[in-house]
Design a protein around this motif. Structure first.
Motif, PDB file in Angstrom:
ATOM      1  N   UNK A 108       0.839  -1.281   0.010  1.00  0.00           N
ATOM      2  CA  UNK A 108       0.079   0.022   0.031  1.00  0.00           C
ATOM      3  C   UNK A 108       0.964   1.350   0.128  1.00  0.00           C
ATOM      4  N   UNK A 109       0.632   2.269  -0.902  1.00  0.00           N
ATOM      5  CA  UNK A 109       1.446   3.432  -1.007  1.00  0.00           C
ATOM      6  C   UNK A 109       0.758   4.315  -0.157  1.00  0.00           C
ATOM      7  N   UNK A 110       1.588   5.495   0.073  1.00  0.00           N
ATOM      8  CA  UNK A 110       1.154   6.576   0.890  1.00  0.00           C
ATOM      9  C   UNK A 110      -0.049   7.069   0.827  1.00  0.00           C
ATOM     10  N   UNK A 111      -0.523   7.257  -0.410  1.00  0.00           N
ATOM     11  CA  UNK A 111      -1.903   7.706  -0.609  1.00  0.00           C
ATOM     12  C   UNK A 111      -2.850   6.851  -0.724  1.00  0.00           C
ATOM     13  N   UNK A 112      -2.626   5.674  -0.628  1.00  0.00           N
ATOM     14  CA  UNK A 112      -3.685   4.274  -0.903  1.00  0.00           C
ATOM     15  C   UNK A 112      -4.720   4.428   0.157  1.00  0.00           C
ATOM     16  N   UNK A 113      -5.950   3.973  -0.631  1.00  0.00           N
ATOM     17  CA  UNK A 113      -7.287   4.255   0.072  1.00  0.00           C
ATOM     18  C   UNK A 113      -7.140   2.834   0.921  1.00  0.00           C
ATOM     19  N   UNK A 114      -7.104   2.811   2.106  1.00  0.00           N
ATOM     20  CA  UNK A 114      -7.160   1.543   3.215  1.00  0.00           C
ATOM     21  C   UNK A 114      -8.657   1.213   3.646  1.00  0.00           C
ATOM     22  N   UNK A 115      -9.469   0.462   2.829  1.00  0.00           N
ATOM     23  CA  UNK A 115     -10.876   0.077   2.860  1.00  0.00           C
ATOM     24  C   UNK A 115     -10.986  -1.339   3.379  1.00  0.00           C
ATOM     25  N   UNK A 116     -11.452  -1.396   4.826  1.00  0.00           N
ATOM     26  CA  UNK A 116     -11.414  -2.566   5.548  1.00  0.00           C
ATOM     27  C   UNK A 116     -12.780  -3.141   5.616  1.00  0.00           C
ATOM     28  N   UNK A 117     -12.857  -4.648   5.349  1.00  0.00           N
ATOM     29  CA  UNK A 117     -14.147  -5.257   5.607  1.00  0.00           C
ATOM     30  C   UNK A 117     -13.876  -6.306   6.479  1.00  0.00           C
ATOM     31  N   UNK A 118     -14.758  -7.171   6.762  1.00  0.00           N
ATOM     32  CA  UNK A 118     -14.557  -8.096   7.682  1.00  0.00           C
ATOM     33  C   UNK A 118     -15.699  -9.238   8.030  1.00  0.00           C
ATOM     34  N   UNK A 119     -15.242 -10.360   8.691  1.00  0.00           N
ATOM     35  CA  UNK A 119     -16.084 -11.340   8.972  1.00  0.00           C
ATOM     36  C   UNK A 119     -15.546 -12.223  10.082  1.00  0.00           C
ATOM     37  N   UNK A 120     -16.519 -12.529  11.071  1.00  0.00           N
ATOM     38  CA  UNK A 120     -16.042 -13.521  12.058  1.00  0.00           C
ATOM     39  C   UNK A 120     -17.259 -14.671  12.360  1.00  0.00           C
ATOM     40  N   UNK A 121     -16.224 -15.876  12.364  1.00  0.00           N
ATOM     41  CA  UNK A 121     -17.119 -16.971  12.616  1.00  0.00           C
ATOM     42  C   UNK A 121     -16.765 -18.037  13.850  1.00  0.00           C
ATOM     43  N   UNK A 154       1.625   1.934   8.893  1.00  0.00           N
ATOM     44  CA  UNK A 154       1.975   2.848   7.557  1.00  0.00           C
ATOM     45  C   UNK A 154       2.573   4.067   8.426  1.00  0.00           C
ATOM     46  N   UNK A 155       2.143   4.555   9.111  1.00  0.00           N
ATOM     47  CA  UNK A 155       2.629   5.702   9.827  1.00  0.00           C
ATOM     48  C   UNK A 155       4.030   5.703  10.529  1.00  0.00           C
ATOM     49  N   UNK A 156       4.640   4.574  11.002  1.00  0.00           N
ATOM     50  CA  UNK A 156       6.012   4.160  11.265  1.00  0.00           C
ATOM     51  C   UNK A 156       6.872   4.103  10.250  1.00  0.00           C
ATOM     52  N   UNK A 157       6.480   3.578   9.089  1.00  0.00           N
ATOM     53  CA  UNK A 157       6.999   3.654   8.013  1.00  0.00           C
ATOM     54  C   UNK A 157       7.417   4.788   7.167  1.00  0.00           C
ATOM     55  N   UNK A 158       6.237   5.588   6.790  1.00  0.00           N
ATOM     56  CA  UNK A 158       6.268   7.095   6.052  1.00  0.00           C
ATOM     57  C   UNK A 158       6.560   7.917   6.762  1.00  0.00           C
ATOM     58  N   UNK A 159       6.430   7.731   8.219  1.00  0.00           N
ATOM     59  CA  UNK A 159       6.978   8.937   9.142  1.00  0.00           C
ATOM     60  C   UNK A 159       5.928  10.028   9.109  1.00  0.00           C
ATOM     61  N   UNK A 160       4.594   9.769   8.841  1.00  0.00           N
ATOM     62  CA  UNK A 160       3.488  10.613   9.023  1.00  0.00           C
ATOM     63  C   UNK A 160       2.360  10.235   9.719  1.00  0.00           C
ATOM     64  N   UNK A 161       1.556  11.096  10.220  1.00  0.00           N
ATOM     65  CA  UNK A 161       0.365  10.728  10.998  1.00  0.00           C
ATOM     66  C   UNK A 161      -0.897  10.749  10.346  1.00  0.00           C
ATOM     67  N   UNK A 162      -0.960  11.536   9.164  1.00  0.00           N
ATOM     68  CA  UNK A 162      -2.283  11.591   8.489  1.00  0.00           C
ATOM     69  C   UNK A 162      -2.146  11.107   6.837  1.00  0.00           C
ATOM     70  N   UNK A 163      -2.977  10.320   6.585  1.00  0.00           N
ATOM     71  CA  UNK A 163      -3.003   9.824   5.092  1.00  0.00           C
ATOM     72  C   UNK A 163      -4.212  10.513   4.331  1.00  0.00           C
ATOM     73  N   UNK A 164      -3.828  10.943   3.086  1.00  0.00           N
ATOM     74  CA  UNK A 164      -4.901  11.654   2.268  1.00  0.00           C
ATOM     75  C   UNK A 164      -5.997  10.546   1.748  1.00  0.00           C
TER      76      UNK A 164
END
Length: 386
Positions: free
Chosen positions: A85-98, A120-130
């Motif tokens: 995932x790049x710095x500007x990637x949209x991180x869309x999380x879905x899930x399921x639990x059984x 991602x923040x630790x790697x890129x050194x930023x706190x906010x992602x666009x």
């Protein structure tokens, strides 16, 4: 190299595995609803473009046990998400639990999103992602406290071939139709008939298999948006697939009682590029007959929705039984949710297996009576499953 997962409908996993073997993949792990294998960016493209029975192709990022939100957070955070995932990637999380301690899916999604952002923040050194770039759909799937984290490479499911924008009543998924064909003993030098063809899915998939038309050759995939290199991989695979298309003389026929559905089926076949191989007719199955000694019927007849009355449905299935006895040299392959199907036909099937048409539990009844087909290994299509 990635750990890749080809997901599939319950009951079809072994067929998907055989497809992967036919594509040259080894060391496959087959589980309920998925087949795991190894591959690189090119393999992601090959699997997406060529698999006929899989639902989607996922990159497996991690697997670990988690019975608390802290374990889920730390396990997720330890993954090197920045490698995909790049710095500007949209991180869309879905899930399921059984059957898991962490049973609240929204809470699990929230924890995973926070952990991914923290990593991602630790790697890129930023706190906010666009999150203004390409989409990366992350799934957290928890089964009996075992967490599997994946990223989807497919986007819209692999059943979305691109030829069926419209469908009739209770449409059969393209992936299930392909599975029915691959499970059958059909060989493309024999006539194939679907007397309840609906929007034509079984026949179109049959023509695509016979002509070696890759199911994903005319659509796009979400991971193509991730990088120019990945898109180039798909362009290469699609180009190779299109150069491998055949033009064989085959006989495929579809009947339906509704002329509007026949018109729709013809349009779908044209979009799929196989209209010249399929003959569609407005015809009632009750009037069906054939003088040929050998052939194949592969069909998903009405479960009751279109005919309405149970009595009418019983008459139809009893007529099918009479036709089976008359066409004794034909193979019949019928997918239905009718529980007393064999009783209505008064003919016991050679084989039957449980499959799901969406959420509807069905059985695929197979009658192997074509004497010219010695065994499944002799067939063209079943090279994939034997």
């Amino acid at each position: 190299m990635y750990n890749l997962i080809a997901t599939s409908t319950f009951g079809i996993e072994s067929i998907t595995a055989k497809e992967l073997k036919a594509l040259g993949y080894e060391d496959l792990k087959v589980e309920n609803g998925k087949v795991t294998f190894e591959g690189d960016e090119m393999d992601i493209a090959i699997a997406n473009v060529h698999l006929r029975t899989a639902d989607r192709v996922l990159i497996k990022m991690a697997e670990f046990e988690a019975k608390s939100f802290e374990e889920l957070f730390q396990g997720t955070k330890s993954v090197k998400w920045n490698e995909i995932i790049p710095q500007d990637g949209v991180m869309h999380v879905v899930g399921k639990s059984v059957k898991s301690t962490l049973h609240s899916v929204p809470d699990c999604q929230s924890i995973v999103k926070k952990a991914v952002v923290s990593s991602m923040s630790e790697h890129y050194g930023i706190d906010q992602f666009s999150e203004s770039g390409p989409v990366y759909k992350i799934e957290v799937a928890i089964l009996k406290d075992i967490v599997t984290l994946t990223i989807d490479t497919t986007g819209p499911g692999l059943h979305k071939r691109g030829y069926r924008e419209l469908a009739g009543i209770a449409p059969l998924k393209e992936t299930l139709a392909a599975s029915m064909l691959l499970i059958s003993r059909w060989r493309d030098d024999f006539e194939l008939i679907d007397p309840f063809c609906g929007s034509g899915t079984i026949l179109i998939e049959g023509a695509m298999i016979a002509q070696n038309i890759a199911p994903g050759a005319n659509r796009s995939f979400v991971c193509e948006t991730w990088s120019d290199e990945q898109k180039n991989m798909f362009d290469i695979v699609r180009d190779g697939a299109k150069k491998s298309i055949k033009d064989k003389d085959i006989k495929i026929i579809g009947y339906d009682i509704d002329y509007r559905i026949i018109k729709l089926a013809k349009e779908n076949a044209k979009k799929a590029g196989v209209d010249k191989y399929i003959e569609f007719q407005e015809r009632n199955f009750m009037d069906f007959s054939s003088s040929k000694k050998h052939g194949f019927i592969i069909s998903n007849p009405p479960y009751g929705e279109r005919l309405g009355e149970k009595e009418a449905l019983d008459v139809l299935y009893k007529h099918m039984g009479a036709m089976k006895k008359k066409l004794e040299g034909w193979d019949f392959n019928i997918l239905t949710s009718i529980e007393d199907f064999e009783r209505l036909l008064t003919v016991k099937s050679t084989k039957n297996r449980k499959l799901y048409n969406g959420k509807i539990k069905c059985h695929y009844y197979q009658y192997f009576d074509n004497s010219k087909i010695k065994n499944a290994g002799d067939t063209l299509i079943n090279e994939l499953i034997d």
